[in-house]
Design a protein around this motif. Structure first.
Motif, PDB file in Angstrom:
ATOM      1  N   UNK A 273      -3.414  -4.191 -16.735  1.00 26.85           N
ATOM      2  CA  UNK A 273      -2.508  -4.830 -15.767  1.00 26.85           C
ATOM      3  C   UNK A 273      -1.641  -3.828 -15.011  1.00 26.85           C
ATOM      4  N   UNK A 274      -1.148  -2.809 -15.709  1.00 30.70           N
ATOM      5  CA  UNK A 274      -0.304  -1.804 -15.065  1.00 30.70           C
ATOM      6  C   UNK A 274      -1.128  -0.954 -14.099  1.00 30.70           C
ATOM      7  N   UNK A 275      -2.352  -0.638 -14.474  1.00 30.95           N
ATOM      8  CA  UNK A 275      -3.227   0.115 -13.567  1.00 30.95           C
ATOM      9  C   UNK A 275      -3.511  -0.673 -12.291  1.00 30.95           C
ATOM     10  N   UNK A 276      -3.725  -1.978 -12.422  1.00 29.33           N
ATOM     11  CA  UNK A 276      -3.963  -2.807 -11.243  1.00 29.33           C
ATOM     12  C   UNK A 276      -2.709  -2.906 -10.367  1.00 29.33           C
ATOM     13  N   UNK A 277      -1.546  -2.973 -11.007  1.00 35.49           N
ATOM     14  CA  UNK A 277      -0.290  -2.967 -10.250  1.00 35.49           C
ATOM     15  C   UNK A 277      -0.155  -1.662  -9.459  1.00 35.49           C
ATOM     16  N   UNK A 278      -0.484  -0.553 -10.102  1.00 41.81           N
ATOM     17  CA  UNK A 278      -0.409   0.738  -9.414  1.00 41.81           C
ATOM     18  C   UNK A 278      -1.441   0.838  -8.290  1.00 41.81           C
ATOM     19  N   UNK A 279      -2.578   0.177  -8.462  1.00 43.54           N
ATOM     20  CA  UNK A 279      -3.578   0.160  -7.396  1.00 43.54           C
ATOM     21  C   UNK A 279      -3.020  -0.499  -6.134  1.00 43.54           C
ATOM     22  N   UNK A 280      -2.250  -1.558  -6.313  1.00 43.24           N
ATOM     23  CA  UNK A 280      -1.608  -2.212  -5.168  1.00 43.24           C
ATOM     24  C   UNK A 280      -0.626  -1.258  -4.493  1.00 43.24           C
ATOM     25  N   UNK A 281       0.180  -0.584  -5.296  1.00 35.55           N
ATOM     26  CA  UNK A 281       1.145   0.370  -4.743  1.00 35.55           C
ATOM     27  C   UNK A 281       0.422   1.463  -3.955  1.00 35.55           C
ATOM     28  N   UNK A 282      -0.638   1.992  -4.536  1.00 31.07           N
ATOM     29  CA  UNK A 282      -1.393   3.070  -3.883  1.00 31.07           C
ATOM     30  C   UNK A 282      -2.042   2.575  -2.598  1.00 31.07           C
ATOM     31  N   UNK A 283      -2.588   1.367  -2.616  1.00 29.57           N
ATOM     32  CA  UNK A 283      -3.252   0.824  -1.428  1.00 29.57           C
ATOM     33  C   UNK A 283      -2.280   0.695  -0.265  1.00 29.57           C
ATOM     34  N   UNK A 284      -1.128   0.097  -0.504  1.00 34.55           N
ATOM     35  CA  UNK A 284      -0.160  -0.082   0.580  1.00 34.55           C
ATOM     36  C   UNK A 284       0.451   1.250   1.010  1.00 34.55           C
ATOM     37  N   UNK A 285       0.643   2.145   0.054  1.00 39.50           N
ATOM     38  CA  UNK A 285       1.144   3.482   0.399  1.00 39.50           C
ATOM     39  C   UNK A 285       0.137   4.232   1.259  1.00 39.50           C
ATOM     40  N   UNK A 286      -1.143   4.094   0.934  1.00 36.27           N
ATOM     41  CA  UNK A 286      -2.190   4.777   1.689  1.00 36.27           C
ATOM     42  C   UNK A 286      -2.234   4.281   3.132  1.00 36.27           C
ATOM     43  N   UNK A 287      -2.149   2.976   3.310  1.00 33.03           N
ATOM     44  CA  UNK A 287      -2.155   2.408   4.664  1.00 33.03           C
ATOM     45  C   UNK A 287      -0.907   2.841   5.425  1.00 33.03           C
ATOM     46  N   UNK A 288       0.251   2.743   4.770  1.00 30.33           N
ATOM     47  CA  UNK A 288       1.513   3.087   5.433  1.00 30.33           C
ATOM     48  C   UNK A 288       1.548   4.547   5.854  1.00 30.33           C
ATOM     49  N   UNK A 289       1.112   5.431   4.986  1.00 27.42           N
ATOM     50  CA  UNK A 289       1.136   6.862   5.308  1.00 27.42           C
ATOM     51  C   UNK A 289       0.201   7.193   6.457  1.00 27.42           C
ATOM     52  N   UNK A 290      -0.947   6.532   6.470  1.00 29.86           N
ATOM     53  CA  UNK A 290      -1.896   6.802   7.555  1.00 29.86           C
ATOM     54  C   UNK A 290      -1.342   6.319   8.890  1.00 29.86           C
TER      55      UNK A 290
END
Length: 362
Positions: free
Chosen positions: A333-350
């Motif tokens: 569950x924590x890994x999936x939560x971090x996946x969400x954080x990484x996904x939105x961070x990746x889009x935002x940074x780009x």
């Protein structure tokens, strides 16, 4: 609601099937004890790797392949990377260190470093490995055997991952998790379709003659996820490429903290989805949002069925990749939560053009 649940269960079953295929087909580099004598050029791009590079160089010296040269490209490091490599090279004649030059426009740093390394290499095979890897016995002999057996132009390995902190354990396992339940690895070699391709830049072994002719890193000079793009090019040229798991013969500690892991994965994740926000968000919605919808139904049978498939998937992926299955099940569950954080961070940074790695804009 019924449609959402049906879509969720369909994709869970589909991903479970892919995982079973990968688990049963066991796409790992086979250990080979037969010694080969071809010259292998071990090429290492390094930028600010003072904490990693000596460990790698020492592991290369201790491994069992005999005919090799090592070339390190110091990519304008601001730490002691060059000094450490230069001192080591003075007492190890097979090692050469190149001082990097300013990055030309239109290139990413790693691609330019690899391109410069290839110009200096003399081997029959070019082995590009990252500075944060550790090489073990049997690796090069086994890889050369595989190259000759299947007449490969490129062999890439997904390394065993070293994770020493809690932050790494809640992020790094997602690499193998996404890989092994989305793509049947054997198809990279078996299928002639260039779109069925992936690779890992931590280990890329090229046939040198083909590399010199095709100049692979030049062709992908501006790409962030250059490894997969090169594999696509290899297959598009009707050449053979293969991707396998390292089977313990090379390991890597990608990141050393939670913050570093989130930053590193954010650099690459959006590029993996070809900078298509809809595709990435749809993946997140199905992988994470879908199971939450199933849980909200309070239907025990559905929840049990879904949870069982996810549990078995995590266990099979963990065993295939040499990771602790119990940790990955508990931390899922924590890994999936971090996946969400990484996904939105990746889009935002780009979109904001703030994607940096080791002091460079990506």
């Amino acid at each position: 609601m019924i449609i959402a649940i049906s879509i969720t269960l369909f994709f869970i079953v589909l991903r479970f099937t892919v995982t079973v295929f990968n688990f049963v087909s066991n796409p790992k580099l086979t250990r080979v004890n037969r010694p080969y004598t071809d010259l292998v050029s071990i090429l290492i791009p390094a930028r600010n790797e003072q904490h990693n590079i000596l460990n790698l160089l020492q592991s290369i010296q201790m491994q069992d392949y005999e005919n090799y040269e090592v070339i390190v490209y110091d990519d304008l490091s601001t730490d002691d990377t060059y000094t450490i490599c230069e001192a080591f090279a003075k007492t190890h004649l097979r090692i050469k260190v190149i001082k990097g030059e300013e990055l030309p426009a239109g290139w990413t740093g790693k691609n330019y470093a690899c391109y410069q390394l290839a110009k200096q290499a003399k081997g029959k095979y070019f082995l590009f490995i990252d500075a944060d890897t550790t090489v073990n016995n049997n690796l090069i002999n086994s890889a050369v055997y595989r190259m000759q057996l299947h007449k490969l132009s490129l062999l890439s390995l997904f390394c065993n991952q070293q994770m020493l902190t809690f932050g790494e354990q809640t992020t790094v396992p997602m690499l193998h998790y996404m890989l092994l339940n989305l793509l049947p690895l054997r198809l990279v070699y078996l299928s002639k379709n260039a779109s069925i391709a992936t690779a890992c830049g931590q280990f890329m072994l090229f046939d040198a003659a083909t590399y010199r002719q095709k100049q692979w890193h030049l062709q992908v000079k501006e790409k962030v996820v250059e490894d997969a793009e090169i594999m696509k090019l290899v297959k598009a040229k009707a050449l053979n490429g293969e991707v396998l798991l390292a089977n313990g013969m090379i390991s890597c500690r990608m990141y050393k903290s939670y913050t570093e892991a989130v930053s590193g994965f954010s650099k690459n994740l959006f590029a993996v989805f070809n900078y298509n926000a809809l595709s990435l968000l749809l993946y997140i919605l199905i992988v994470i949002g879908g199971p939450m919808i199933v849980i909200m139904t309070l239907n025990f049978n559905l929840i049990f069925f879904m949870s069982g498939l996810i549990l078995l998937t995590r266990v099979m992926v963990s065993l295939s990749s040499g990771q602790n299955a119990w940790y990955n099940v508990v931390l899922h569950p924590l890994q999936m939560f971090n996946l969400v954080i990484i996904a939105f961070s990746s889009i935002q940074r780009h979109l904001a053009k703030t994607n940096l790695w080791k002091g460079r804009r990506v």
